[in-house]
Design a protein around this motif. Structure first.
Motif, PDB file in Angstrom:
ATOM      1  N   GLU A 141       0.803  -1.010  -0.057  1.00  0.00           N
ATOM      2  CA  GLU A 141      -0.040  -0.076  -0.036  1.00  0.00           C
ATOM      3  C   GLU A 141       0.689   1.362   0.085  1.00  0.00           C
ATOM      4  O   GLU A 141       0.296   2.351  -0.397  1.00  0.00           O
ATOM      5  N   HIS A 142       2.116   1.076   0.317  1.00  0.00           N
ATOM      6  CA  HIS A 142       2.810   2.231   0.524  1.00  0.00           C
ATOM      7  C   HIS A 142       3.708   2.720  -0.704  1.00  0.00           C
ATOM      8  O   HIS A 142       4.401   3.942  -0.985  1.00  0.00           O
ATOM      9  N   LEU A 143       3.599   1.724  -1.845  1.00  0.00           N
ATOM     10  CA  LEU A 143       4.348   1.978  -3.093  1.00  0.00           C
ATOM     11  C   LEU A 143       3.452   3.125  -4.042  1.00  0.00           C
ATOM     12  O   LEU A 143       2.390   3.135  -3.832  1.00  0.00           O
ATOM     13  N   MET A 144       4.171   3.699  -4.674  1.00  0.00           N
ATOM     14  CA  MET A 144       3.454   4.456  -5.876  1.00  0.00           C
ATOM     15  C   MET A 144       3.334   3.656  -7.045  1.00  0.00           C
ATOM     16  O   MET A 144       3.841   2.829  -7.192  1.00  0.00           O
ATOM     17  N   PRO A 145       2.204   4.001  -7.957  1.00  0.00           N
ATOM     18  CA  PRO A 145       1.829   3.341  -9.000  1.00  0.00           C
ATOM     19  C   PRO A 145       3.063   2.978  -9.880  1.00  0.00           C
ATOM     20  O   PRO A 145       3.255   1.977 -10.369  1.00  0.00           O
ATOM     21  N   SER A 146       3.848   4.218  -9.928  1.00  0.00           N
ATOM     22  CA  SER A 146       4.983   4.056 -10.930  1.00  0.00           C
ATOM     23  C   SER A 146       6.000   3.006 -10.417  1.00  0.00           C
ATOM     24  O   SER A 146       7.074   2.503 -11.291  1.00  0.00           O
ATOM     25  N   GLU A 147       5.850   2.500  -9.220  1.00  0.00           N
ATOM     26  CA  GLU A 147       6.904   1.269  -8.842  1.00  0.00           C
ATOM     27  C   GLU A 147       6.299  -0.086  -9.112  1.00  0.00           C
ATOM     28  O   GLU A 147       6.965  -1.001  -8.674  1.00  0.00           O
ATOM     29  N   LEU A 148       4.950  -0.147  -9.666  1.00  0.00           N
ATOM     30  CA  LEU A 148       4.397  -1.633  -9.684  1.00  0.00           C
ATOM     31  C   LEU A 148       4.787  -2.066 -11.150  1.00  0.00           C
ATOM     32  O   LEU A 148       4.992  -1.243 -12.160  1.00  0.00           O
ATOM     33  N   SER A 149       4.558  -3.454 -11.252  1.00  0.00           N
ATOM     34  CA  SER A 149       4.891  -3.993 -12.652  1.00  0.00           C
ATOM     35  C   SER A 149       3.249  -4.082 -13.208  1.00  0.00           C
ATOM     36  O   SER A 149       2.379  -3.675 -12.766  1.00  0.00           O
ATOM     37  N   GLY A 150       3.335  -4.262 -14.324  1.00  0.00           N
ATOM     38  CA  GLY A 150       2.139  -4.256 -15.268  1.00  0.00           C
ATOM     39  C   GLY A 150       0.895  -5.024 -14.441  1.00  0.00           C
ATOM     40  O   GLY A 150      -0.436  -4.688 -14.107  1.00  0.00           O
ATOM     41  N   GLY A 151       1.386  -6.457 -14.147  1.00  0.00           N
ATOM     42  CA  GLY A 151       0.302  -7.193 -13.411  1.00  0.00           C
ATOM     43  C   GLY A 151      -0.242  -6.590 -11.949  1.00  0.00           C
ATOM     44  O   GLY A 151      -1.154  -6.775 -11.863  1.00  0.00           O
ATOM     45  N   ILE A 153      -0.274  -3.456 -11.327  1.00  0.00           N
ATOM     46  CA  ILE A 153      -1.212  -2.250 -11.454  1.00  0.00           C
ATOM     47  C   ILE A 153      -2.516  -2.784 -11.871  1.00  0.00           C
ATOM     48  O   ILE A 153      -3.301  -2.219 -11.272  1.00  0.00           O
ATOM     49  N   LYS A 154      -2.819  -3.861 -12.610  1.00  0.00           N
ATOM     50  CA  LYS A 154      -3.971  -4.451 -12.849  1.00  0.00           C
ATOM     51  C   LYS A 154      -4.622  -4.784 -11.395  1.00  0.00           C
ATOM     52  O   LYS A 154      -6.023  -4.576 -11.230  1.00  0.00           O
ATOM     53  N   ARG A 155      -3.792  -5.398 -10.593  1.00  0.00           N
ATOM     54  CA  ARG A 155      -4.440  -6.021  -9.600  1.00  0.00           C
ATOM     55  C   ARG A 155      -4.839  -4.909  -8.395  1.00  0.00           C
ATOM     56  O   ARG A 155      -6.085  -5.081  -7.854  1.00  0.00           O
ATOM     57  N   ALA A 156      -3.856  -3.870  -8.602  1.00  0.00           N
ATOM     58  CA  ALA A 156      -4.287  -2.723  -7.671  1.00  0.00           C
ATOM     59  C   ALA A 156      -5.752  -2.127  -7.857  1.00  0.00           C
ATOM     60  O   ALA A 156      -6.448  -1.688  -7.276  1.00  0.00           O
ATOM     61  N   ALA A 157      -5.527  -2.163  -9.392  1.00  0.00           N
ATOM     62  CA  ALA A 157      -6.802  -1.319 -10.132  1.00  0.00           C
ATOM     63  C   ALA A 157      -8.164  -2.222  -9.580  1.00  0.00           C
ATOM     64  O   ALA A 157      -9.411  -1.584  -9.340  1.00  0.00           O
ATOM     65  N   MET A 158      -8.027  -3.525  -9.572  1.00  0.00           N
ATOM     66  CA  MET A 158      -9.109  -4.419  -9.227  1.00  0.00           C
ATOM     67  C   MET A 158      -9.522  -4.176  -7.607  1.00  0.00           C
ATOM     68  O   MET A 158     -10.762  -4.031  -7.328  1.00  0.00           O
ATOM     69  N   ALA A 159      -8.441  -4.303  -6.895  1.00  0.00           N
ATOM     70  CA  ALA A 159      -8.594  -3.827  -5.340  1.00  0.00           C
ATOM     71  C   ALA A 159      -9.282  -2.406  -5.410  1.00  0.00           C
ATOM     72  O   ALA A 159     -10.454  -2.219  -4.437  1.00  0.00           O
ATOM     73  N   ARG A 160      -8.941  -1.519  -5.885  1.00  0.00           N
ATOM     74  CA  ARG A 160      -9.772  -0.182  -6.089  1.00  0.00           C
ATOM     75  C   ARG A 160     -11.206  -0.249  -6.543  1.00  0.00           C
ATOM     76  O   ARG A 160     -12.326   0.184  -5.866  1.00  0.00           O
ATOM     77  N   ALA A 161     -11.338  -1.119  -7.556  1.00  0.00           N
ATOM     78  CA  ALA A 161     -12.804  -1.268  -8.337  1.00  0.00           C
ATOM     79  C   ALA A 161     -13.675  -2.116  -6.937  1.00  0.00           C
ATOM     80  O   ALA A 161     -15.219  -1.915  -7.052  1.00  0.00           O
ATOM     81  N   ALA A 176      -4.799  -8.601 -20.499  1.00  0.00           N
ATOM     82  CA  ALA A 176      -3.975  -8.236 -21.645  1.00  0.00           C
ATOM     83  C   ALA A 176      -2.753  -7.765 -21.397  1.00  0.00           C
ATOM     84  O   ALA A 176      -2.562  -7.223 -20.432  1.00  0.00           O
ATOM     85  N   GLY A 177      -1.711  -8.414 -22.221  1.00  0.00           N
ATOM     86  CA  GLY A 177      -0.245  -7.935 -22.134  1.00  0.00           C
ATOM     87  C   GLY A 177       0.319  -8.355 -20.752  1.00  0.00           C
ATOM     88  O   GLY A 177       1.433  -7.978 -20.215  1.00  0.00           O
ATOM     89  N   LEU A 178      -0.279  -9.487 -19.989  1.00  0.00           N
ATOM     90  CA  LEU A 178       0.171 -10.107 -18.874  1.00  0.00           C
ATOM     91  C   LEU A 178       0.869 -11.650 -19.446  1.00  0.00           C
ATOM     92  O   LEU A 178       0.281 -12.417 -20.254  1.00  0.00           O
ATOM     93  N   ASP A 179       1.790 -11.859 -18.467  1.00  0.00           N
ATOM     94  CA  ASP A 179       2.248 -13.328 -18.595  1.00  0.00           C
ATOM     95  C   ASP A 179       1.200 -14.148 -18.175  1.00  0.00           C
ATOM     96  O   ASP A 179       0.613 -14.052 -17.504  1.00  0.00           O
ATOM     97  N   PRO A 180       1.158 -15.599 -18.768  1.00  0.00           N
ATOM     98  CA  PRO A 180       0.166 -16.503 -18.600  1.00  0.00           C
ATOM     99  C   PRO A 180      -0.260 -16.851 -17.228  1.00  0.00           C
ATOM    100  O   PRO A 180      -1.366 -16.916 -16.836  1.00  0.00           O
TER     101      PRO A 180
END
Lengths: 276, 272
Positions: A141-151, A153-161, A176-180
């Motif tokens: 929770e204390h990281l900035m979005p710019s410090e996160l990987s693509g996956g 970010i999507k999970r954090a966005a899901m948590a916000r949703a 999309a754009g994530l490893d399997p």
């Protein structure tokens, strides 16, 4: 825990939705519905109108004609206050994540609580940690979005949703754009949200693998029209040529580059969508 | 709106193009004004609807727009005050009237130079940052995210910087006046052998409240113009990272033009 809305009213009802961008007709009379507690996947190539349809479902754009009911309420007839109330019951995970870059992950997830509730800070922090636990990002929770990987970010966005425990969840290209491995974990998460919280979930994607895994029903859009609505089994059995192309070409060759894939999907006519 | 002109006659085509740009321009002004009205509305009644404009956000903006601009504004204001003193003494010496320099310096710093230099500096520093931030957020779907969360973007993104700007710009202008006069005073006292207290006595004698309010009043209008031009340009972004650069540049050019034009109109209205 969330109680389900009465089983009779669909979570989403779309009736004869038509929309134009200038002269061009993007959606040509869409009819569809999403039942309470089901995962509806919307598929389609670039230019099929799926992004536009999603923007309409989110009440970000007004259609030329036709109407949309979310949780039984006609969004065209809503005034500002009603729409505001309705939006508290909806969660959206955008394709890019759309986390606010000036806030930490925790603050991002807390924002809806901070704006819509009068909980004290401690409680909100606990709820944020809980949701981060759900999406497997505990301790971030204390990281900035710019410090996160693509996956992440999507999970954090899901948590916000899901922080407001919405009745309706929208996910735009969650894998999309994530490893399997990460993509599959996100699919599991979506399934868990439906099973544990009874959410009605709309997923826009063109990743066939996740379609087969998560979808209760599938809507296939093609050039602004509905090509198919039904279960995954019905989709596989469909003898419509365009659907077969969509399913098999993709399955034959996993390492297609996007451009070639889009060209084949839309038959050379790649229309760049404004809502990309 | 970028459809090419369709008429065949070159003159008609020129007229058509002019007409189109006028329409686009009026549209942009209307968009800016409606956004301003909405921001003011949220500032006034937001808290009654339980959707208040957040005070911490306003303070953060005030810090950014105001406090952090103090060093560079101080340097510029002092430089301009000194420059006016140098030029004034040089010109007036030709008539042997260099003791009158205080009158010229005091009037021009308080009525024109302080508000103008502050406005231009803040437009370049904060107006552009505002445009860039909003444009990036829009392209990143963050503005959409606010909408769907039920958070009105104007309340969240426009009202705080607008309020901060309206509070800070007059204060910055006042700061600029003081430093400009002080720097001019140093030069004049050194060159003409006038003591600093005597210089400030003269300044106070020449300047009326009207002159002071003229400068401060102008800066209020500049504040609204800088904030609204910044956010309106940011909100109208299209086309990725390149678009962000374009609207940022445009917001600075528009804001500085607006400041100069408002300055002239204000002077015209206030001195008649």
């Amino acid at each position: 825990m969330m109680t389900m809305t009465t089983n009779e009213t669909p979570a989403i009802e779309v009736h004869q939705l038509v929309t134009h961008y200038g002269e061009r007709m993007i959606l040509k009379g869409i009819d569809m519905d999403v039942r309470p507690g089901e995962i509806m996947v919307i598929m389609g190539g670039s230019g099929s109108g799926k992004s536009t349809l999603l923007r309409h479902l989110l009440a970000l754009e007004r259609p030329t004609s036709g109407n949309i009911r979310l949780l039984g309420q006609d969004i065209n007839a809503c005034d500002g206050q009603q729409l505001y109330e309705l939006r508290k019951k909806m969660g959206v995970a955008f394709q890019s994540g759309a986390l606010f870059s000036s806030m930490t992950v925790g603050e991002n997830i807390m924002l809806p609580l901070y704006e819509h509730t009068r909980l004290d800070r401690k409680t909100m922090e606990i709820m944020v940690r809980l949701k981060l636990e759900v999406v497997n990002l505990a301790g971030f929770e204390h990281l900035m979005p710019s410090e996160l990987s693509g996956g992440m970010i999507k999970r954090a966005a899901m948590a916000r949703a899901i922080i407001m425990d919405p009745k309706l969840l929208f996910c735009d290209e969650p894998s999309a754009g994530l490893d399997p491995v990460v993509a599959s974990a996100l699919d599991d998460l979506i399934l868990r949200l439906r099973d544990a919280m009874g959410m009605s979930i709309v997923v826009v994607t063109h990743e066939l693998e996740s379609v087969f895994k998560i979808a209760d029903r599938v809507t296939v859009l093609d050039r602004g029209e509905i090509l198919f609505i039904g279960s995954v089994d019905e989709l596989k059995r469909s003898d419509n040529e365009r659907i077969q192309n969509l399913l098999h070409r993709r399955a034959e060759d996993e390492s297609l580059d996007t451009d070639a894939y889009l060209e084949r999907l839309t038959g050379e006519q790649v229309i760049l969508n404004a809502g990309l | 709106m970028n459809t090419p002109a369709t008429a065949s006659n070159p003159i008609a085509r020129l007229l058509e193009r002019i007409g189109r740009s006028v329409v686009v321009g009026i549209e942009a002004v209307g968009f800016t004004c409606s956004m301003f009205a909405e921001a003011v509305w949220w500032l006034l009644v937001g808290w009654r609807r339980k959707q208040p404009v957040r005070i911490p956000a306003v303070f953060a903006e005030m810090m950014d727009i105001g406090i952090l601009a103090l060093p560079i504004l101080g340097v510029l204001s002092a430089t301009i005050g000194m420059m006016l003193a140098i030029q004034g003494i040089y010109q007036l010496r030709q008539f042997g009237a260099e003791s009158q320099v205080v009158l010229g310096v005091a009037f021009s710093v308080v009525r024109e130079f302080a508000p103008l230099i502050t406005g231009i500096l803040v437009a370049g520093r904060s107006g552009s940052a505002l445009a860039a931030r909003l444009a990036t957020m829009k392209i990143n779907q963050e503005v959409d995210a606010l909408w769907v969360m039920g958070i009105m973007p104007v309340r969240f993104l426009v009202a705080p910087p607008l309020l901060a700007m309206v509070i800070m710009l007059p204060l910055l202008t006042f700061f600029s006046m003081v430093l400009g006069l002080l720097a001019a005073g140093f030069y004049i006292s050194a060159d003409l052998g006038m003591s600093l207290p005597a210089y400030f006595d003269q300044v106070r004698e020449f300047l009326s409240n009207d002159d002071f309010m003229h400068g401060i009043g102008k800066s209020l209008l500049f504040a609204v113009a800088i904030a609204m031009i910044g956010v309106a340009n940011g909100a109208s972004v299209t086309g990725g990272a390149e678009g962000v650069g374009r609207v940022t540049t445009r917001s600075v050019v528009h804001a500085i033009s607006a400041i100069v034009i408002i300055d002239m109109l204000f002077a015209f209205m206030a001195t008649r």
